[in-house]
Structure formats: C-alpha cells, structure tokens
Design an enzyme around this catalytic site. Structure first.
Site, mmCIF file in Angstrom:
data_model
loop_
_atom_site.group_PDB
_atom_site.id
_atom_site.type_symbol
_atom_site.label_atom_id
_atom_site.label_comp_id
_atom_site.label_asym_id
_atom_site.label_seq_id
_atom_site.Cartn_x
_atom_site.Cartn_y
_atom_site.Cartn_z
ATOM 1 N N VAL A 47 1.768 7.267 7.263
ATOM 2 C CA VAL A 47 2.131 7.237 8.677
ATOM 3 C C VAL A 47 3.424 8.020 8.851
ATOM 4 O O VAL A 47 4.462 7.650 8.300
ATOM 5 C CB VAL A 47 2.327 5.791 9.177
ATOM 6 N N CYS A 48 3.360 9.115 9.592
ATOM 7 C CA CYS A 48 4.548 9.932 9.844
ATOM 8 C C CYS A 48 5.205 9.472 11.143
ATOM 9 O O CYS A 48 4.654 9.655 12.228
ATOM 10 C CB CYS A 48 4.176 11.408 9.938
ATOM 11 N N LEU A 49 6.383 8.887 11.011
ATOM 12 C CA LEU A 49 7.097 8.358 12.168
ATOM 13 C C LEU A 49 8.586 8.346 11.848
ATOM 14 O O LEU A 49 8.985 7.893 10.771
ATOM 15 C CB LEU A 49 6.604 6.941 12.481
#
Length: 267
Positions: A95-97
């Site tokens: 998850v890219c955040l």
C-alpha cells in the site's frame, strides 16, 4: 501480563486508545475488526463509495502495529486477489501512502508519532486512494488535474478500474477474508441489486463513476458515452457476477437478462 506481539504496557495503552478512537469516529462505509489476543493486528474493510468506479466493492486491508508503534507507522497489506485496482494498491499487497511512509509526502501527509492514527490512515485510503478519478493517482499525473487532457484520459481509466473492481467483487465473493464471511455475504445480499443496476446503467452508455448510492444516474452520467470495448468486457463478466450474487441471496431477478446480453454493437 503482556499480549502476544506487543511492545509493553505503554504500547498496549496506545493501541487501546486507537481502538477507542476507531469505535467513536469511524466514518460510514469503513469497518474494523480488532483481536484482543493479537493486539498488534487489525483487519479493515472499506466499501467503495458512490460516484466512484469502486462503488459497492469491498476492499480489505490488514494492519500490523510493531513494538515500536507509534514511533513508526503501522504496516499495511491489501488483499488484492491478483488485481491492480489502483496505482497505490499493488498486486503483492503493498500500500503506497504517505501516512504509512511508503510514498513521498510532507507536513501532515506523513506519519507523525504524536498525532497520526489508524483512523487517519483509513480515511486517507477511503478518500485519497479509492476516489472518483484514480487516474490522477498515477505517479506524475496529478499535474494533469483540471486539464482537458487529464479529464479525457481519466474516462477510459475509470472504465478499466470498474472492470477490475467487478472482478475484485468476484474474488471476495469466492474467498471472503477470515472473520468477515458474514459481512461479505450480507453486503452483497443487500447491495447486489444496486450493483447490477449500476452495470445496466454502464451498459446503456452512462459514464462510469457518476452514479448515486442507489445507482441512479446524475447530470454527469450523460456527458459522454462509455466505450464499446468497455461495454463488451463488462457484458462478458456479468453472467459470473449474477450467478455469484444469487448464490449469496441477492435479488437479481430484475437483471437476469444482463447475463444473456447480446454483444454490444457500436451505433
């Protein structure tokens, strides 16, 4: 007594505070399960919002709170089912955040041990990731926001995203995550009618990601027509979707004909 996987009393107190925040402040369409015997783990599901290509989909995330938490952010894993439904959500579960320190950011966009929370992460996933135009989540594409080129490119991107979202529904229906089996069945039993209503609207040419919560069209729905290729691809998936929804108790009678749709022809 310390719980398995914890970092001590201070850590336990912080996690319990997080639980309290979630219990009191979770927005609509986000649901979380915690585990008293594994306080370092949480499982969350976000229901795709109306007005987006994710409408009525279920998107599951697991979170791990390491012993160093909250000095470091939680680790997140997305249940992809092998589908890349969003630029920020990878097939391998990454998850890219910014809040998770897995993407660039500045100021309050990145994790702050003194103020950031699991709730913030979930709200960011709901509002910034599973949004109405995920095309602009692609690296560098945010510069196209508000431009003719960007808006034009976002249309077919939304169509492809919706197809992936429907395939994701099939995956979740087939393999509901542990402890959420009843939730999944209940969701699709209640929303199956509206999912198929949305599919019918899109087969009729309405713009993907422009429908209301009950899958009615809006003024934006007729700004242009959905592509023939998209309608053909959606029609091909529908027989499996209808069968899966019926197996979970959804009322599909009104939309049975969608599973027998003739190939779409360009008018």
């Amino acid at each position: 007594m310390f719980w398995q996987g914890t970092g001590g009393r201070k850590w336990v107190k912080k996690v319990q505070q997080e639980w309290s925040i979630l219990e009191k402040n979770l927005p609509d369409y986000i649901y979380v399960r915690v585990f008293e015997d594994r306080m370092d783990l949480l499982r969350a599901v976000i229901v795709g919002a109306s007005g987006t290509p994710y409408q009525d989909g279920l998107f599951f995330f697991d979170f791990y709170l390491p012993p160093e938490y909250p000095q470091v952010p939680p680790s997140a894993y997305y249940h992809s089912g092998g589908l890349r439904v969003n630029p920020n959500l990878y097939v391998d579960g990454k998850v890219c955040l910014s809040l998770l320190n897995t993407w660039t950011g500045r100021g309050n966009e990145v994790w702050d041990p003194s103020s950031s929370s699991i709730l913030q992460v979930l709200v960011s996933l709901q509002g910034l990731v599973l949004n109405e135009k995920p095309y602009f989540n692609e690296a560098g594409y945010e510069k196209q926001v508000g431009t003719v080129e960007g808006e034009k490119n976002a249309v077919p991107y939304n169509e492809n995203t919706y197809l992936l979202s429907v395939k994701s529904m099939l995956y979740i229906l087939r393999r509901p995550p542990l402890h959420f089996e009843d939730f999944v069945k209940s969701h699709f039993r209640k929303r199956g009618h509206y999912i198929l209503k949305a599919c019918e609207a899109y087969l009729q040419g309405n713009v993907v990601g422009t429908l209301t919560d009950d899958a009615c069209t809006t003024n934006r729905s007729t700004e242009h027509s959905s592509s023939v290729g998209f309608k053909l691809a959606l029609a091909k998936i529908l027989p499996r979707l209808i069968t899966a929804l019926k197996e979970h108790g959804a009322d599909c009678d009104q939309y049975e004909h969608l599973g027998k749709t003739d190939p779409v022809r360009e008018s």
